[in-house]
Design an enzyme around this catalytic site. Structure first.
Site, PDB file in Angstrom:
ATOM      1  N   GLY A 245      48.364  51.871  56.745  1.00 15.67           N
ATOM      2  CA  GLY A 245      47.162  52.125  55.964  1.00 15.67           C
ATOM      3  C   GLY A 245      47.003  53.514  55.379  1.00 15.67           C
ATOM      4  O   GLY A 245      46.099  53.743  54.573  1.00 15.67           O
ATOM      5  N   GLY A 284      53.277  51.380  54.928  1.00 17.03           N
ATOM      6  CA  GLY A 284      53.921  50.798  53.750  1.00 17.03           C
ATOM      7  C   GLY A 284      53.769  51.729  52.566  1.00 17.03           C
ATOM      8  O   GLY A 284      54.684  52.461  52.172  1.00 17.03           O
ATOM      9  N   TYR A 325      42.694  45.817  41.594  1.00 22.75           N
ATOM     10  CA  TYR A 325      42.013  46.733  42.530  1.00 22.75           C
ATOM     11  C   TYR A 325      41.274  47.872  41.813  1.00 22.75           C
ATOM     12  O   TYR A 325      40.892  48.833  42.471  1.00 22.75           O
ATOM     13  CB  TYR A 325      43.041  47.397  43.459  1.00 22.75           C
ATOM     14  CG  TYR A 325      43.937  46.481  44.244  1.00 22.75           C
ATOM     15  CD1 TYR A 325      43.419  45.538  45.118  1.00 22.75           C
ATOM     16  CD2 TYR A 325      45.317  46.587  44.140  1.00 22.75           C
ATOM     17  CE1 TYR A 325      44.257  44.714  45.862  1.00 22.75           C
ATOM     18  CE2 TYR A 325      46.167  45.777  44.885  1.00 22.75           C
ATOM     19  CZ  TYR A 325      45.628  44.840  45.748  1.00 22.75           C
ATOM     20  OH  TYR A 325      46.462  44.050  46.472  1.00 22.75           O
ATOM     21  N   CYS A 352      47.785  38.155  26.815  1.00 26.99           N
ATOM     22  CA  CYS A 352      46.567  37.645  26.182  1.00 26.99           C
ATOM     23  C   CYS A 352      45.404  37.580  27.154  1.00 26.99           C
ATOM     24  O   CYS A 352      44.920  36.499  27.500  1.00 26.99           O
ATOM     25  CB  CYS A 352      46.847  36.264  25.600  1.00 26.99           C
ATOM     26  SG  CYS A 352      48.328  36.272  24.610  1.00 26.99           S
ATOM     27  N   GLU A 353      44.978  38.716  27.656  1.00 24.75           N
ATOM     28  CA  GLU A 353      43.826  38.827  28.547  1.00 24.75           C
ATOM     29  C   GLU A 353      43.245  40.219  28.381  1.00 24.75           C
ATOM     30  O   GLU A 353      43.996  41.187  28.320  1.00 24.75           O
ATOM     31  CB  GLU A 353      44.269  38.738  30.023  1.00 24.75           C
ATOM     32  CG  GLU A 353      44.896  37.447  30.397  1.00 24.75           C
ATOM     33  CD  GLU A 353      44.286  36.846  31.652  1.00 24.75           C
ATOM     34  OE1 GLU A 353      43.232  37.329  32.127  1.00 24.75           O
ATOM     35  OE2 GLU A 353      44.872  35.876  32.122  1.00 24.75           O
TER      36      GLU A 353
HETATM   37  C1  LIG Z   1      49.905  45.625  54.685  1.00 23.42           C
HETATM   38  C2  LIG Z   1      50.073  45.924  56.116  1.00 23.42           C
HETATM   39  C3  LIG Z   1      50.570  47.162  56.518  1.00 23.42           C
HETATM   40  C4  LIG Z   1      50.908  48.268  55.564  1.00 23.42           C
HETATM   41  O1  LIG Z   1      49.781  48.783  54.940  1.00 23.42           O
HETATM   42  P1  LIG Z   1      49.882  50.126  54.070  1.00 23.42           P
HETATM   43  O2  LIG Z   1      48.506  50.371  53.617  1.00 23.42           O
HETATM   44  O3  LIG Z   1      50.808  49.843  52.949  1.00 23.42           O
HETATM   45  O4  LIG Z   1      50.389  51.185  54.962  1.00 23.42           O
HETATM   46  C5  LIG Z   1      50.737  47.375  57.869  1.00 23.42           C
HETATM   47  N1  LIG Z   1      50.428  46.434  58.777  1.00 23.42           N
HETATM   48  C6  LIG Z   1      49.945  45.223  58.420  1.00 23.42           C
HETATM   49  C7  LIG Z   1      49.623  44.236  59.461  1.00 23.42           C
HETATM   50  C8  LIG Z   1      49.745  44.938  57.080  1.00 23.42           C
HETATM   51  O5  LIG Z   1      49.258  43.752  56.728  1.00 23.42           O
END
Ligand SMILES: *Cc1c(COP(=O)(O)O)cnc(C)c1O
Length: 427
Positions: A245, A284, A325, A352-353
């Site tokens: 996250g 991620g 988002y 086309c949006e």
């Molecule tokens: C999407 C996800 C992540 C990665 O989230 P990031 O914000 O990209 O770091 C980690 N754990 C779970 C369970 C997720 O669904």
């Protein structure tokens, strides 16, 4: 005036934008536009910074491959030392195909189907992050059928608002994710009586693109308290999974301060070091978000009554984040033209949006048809969310390392696109 470059892997040399030592216009010449480009140096820097900030802790960084699941990206992360966090059978197969050992793979997600669990059990993955009673029962059945013991991490929902975009908030009681803290104790007790399940960990993940670290503090506190209760109840936890996250700087307004990752790591340390258990992290976006660009060409400049539009050859099907988002992706030219004056543009694609808009009234250095431009922060949740809407082909992905670059996914051909459909016997 050129927008700020958001990652040190990108720089202007003699006014040409480079990724590490590669002139990006040369890549554009070779592969055509649009395309995605990722920097290895950026990924390595992000990995090391997080890794080093956790020094002294036994922490496994499981890269959340849903952010960018190109084989070359997963393999790069693996070489850096990362495991993988997967959320589907396809992602599990991708991680294994890229050489990530099963023992470093975490399987998350609210809706794992029995056959997906079976694959994970057969391969011997590190843990299943279980999110509900029925999922627990399904996992037990699969483990029993295989004569194995399934390693369970209970994903708790700490009921903490991550204060991020509603569509990527996952840790409040309103969200579909995880089990409540109250349920967790009950489920943990039940697991004790089940031969084919073993409670090994607690897991959490409260949302994505967190730029304020305080929600982590509350969530970590709750998870740590629960872990202590479970230990007191006699559960021998083997590790703790603090999720992902961590946000990145998208270049608009207040991005996360540069030392955010160290603040985060200190919180992890403060809440969890005392357990003396191995930790799992699931970042991620942080690992690859600013390592990526999406390179496009300006097709037309169209002057409307009150606005002017820069119509690009990339569209919402290539990069959905702005319309999905309300995300901001800052645009930079591949060549700095000092003589041009700043102007305001709506940046749009050919789909086309009306939603096919990357930005409205963006103040940019003057653009002309034929110019090459790049959206920044396009490493995470970008190529992986692409579609072929409007029968636009999936675009290439390029990986840069030093002075080398390689196409790590080719542009889809029209033949491939059409051949996916099959005519029924009556047509
Ligand atoms: C999407 C996800 C992540 C990665 O989230 P990031 O914000 O990209 O770091 C980690 N754990 C779970 C369970 C997720 O669904």
């Amino acid at each position: 005036m050129t927008a700020r470059l958001l990652d040190p892997a990108f720089s202007y040399r003699d006014q040409d934008l480079h990724a590490e030592d590669v002139k990006i216009a040369d890549v554009a010449q070779a592969v055509g536009t649009p395309f995605y480009l990722y920097s290895t140096a950026s990924m390595a820097r992000q990995y090391r910074r997080l890794h080093d900030s956790l020094s002294g802790l036994d922490a496994l960084i499981c890269y959340a491959i849903k952010a960018n699941s190109n084989q070359a990206v997963i393999a790069t992360m693996k070489e850096l030392g990362a495991g993988a966090d997967v959320v589907s059978q396809g992602e599990l197969l991708r991680a294994l195909a890229a050489g990530v050992p099963a023992s470093r793979i975490v399987f998350a997600g609210v809706g794992k189907r029995p056959e997906e669990m079976r694959l994970g059990l057969e391969k011997g993955i590190l843990q299943f992050n279980v999110e509900s009673w029925p999922e627990l029962d399904a996992l037990e059945q699969e483990a029993q059928a295989l004569g194995l013991i399934a390693p369970v991490a209970l994903r708790i929902n700490p009921d903490v608002d991550a204060k991020t975009h509603a569509k990527i908030t996952t840790g409040t009681a309103e969200n579909k994710f995880g089990v409540t803290i109250a349920q967790a104790r009950e489920i943990a007790a039940a697991i004790k009586g089940r031969k084919h399940l073993r409670l090994e960990a607690l897991a959490m993940h409260i949302g994505s693109q967190l730029v304020d670290m305080t929600p982590y503090n509350s969530a970590f506190e709750r998870m740590a308290a629960l872990a202590r209760e479970l230990q007191a109840d006699g559960h021998a936890l083997r590790r703790l999974d603090v999720g992902g996250g961590l946000g990145i700087d998208y270049g608009k307004g207040q991005g996360p301060a540069d030392d955010q990752v160290e603040v985060y790591a200190e919180m992890v340390r403060r809440h969890f070091a005392d357990f003396k258990l191995p930790l799992v992290l699931e970042p991620g976006r942080y690992m690859i978000g600013n390592a990526g660009l999406m390179v496009s060409q300006v097709v037309y400049i169209k002057k409307g009554e009150n606005k002017q539009f820069a119509i690009l050859d990339s569209a919402m099907n290539d990069l959905i984040r702005p319309t999905l988002y309300d995300a901001h992706h800052s645009l930079v030219p591949l060549r700095q033209e000092d003589a041009r004056k700043a102007q305001a543009y709506d940046l749009v694609g050919p789909v086309c949006e009306t939603g096919d808009t990357f930005a409205q009234s963006a103040e940019l250095v003057g653009l002309e048809a034929g110019d090459l431009v790049a959206f920044q922060s396009a490493g995470a949740y970008s190529a992986v969310m692409a579609s072929t809407y409007n029968s636009r082909r999936l675009v290439p992905e390029v990986l840069v390392k030093g002075a080398s670059w390689a196409q790590v996914r080719a542009r889809q051909s029209f033949e491939e696109l059409i051949a996916q459909d099959k005519l029924p016997s009556w047509l």
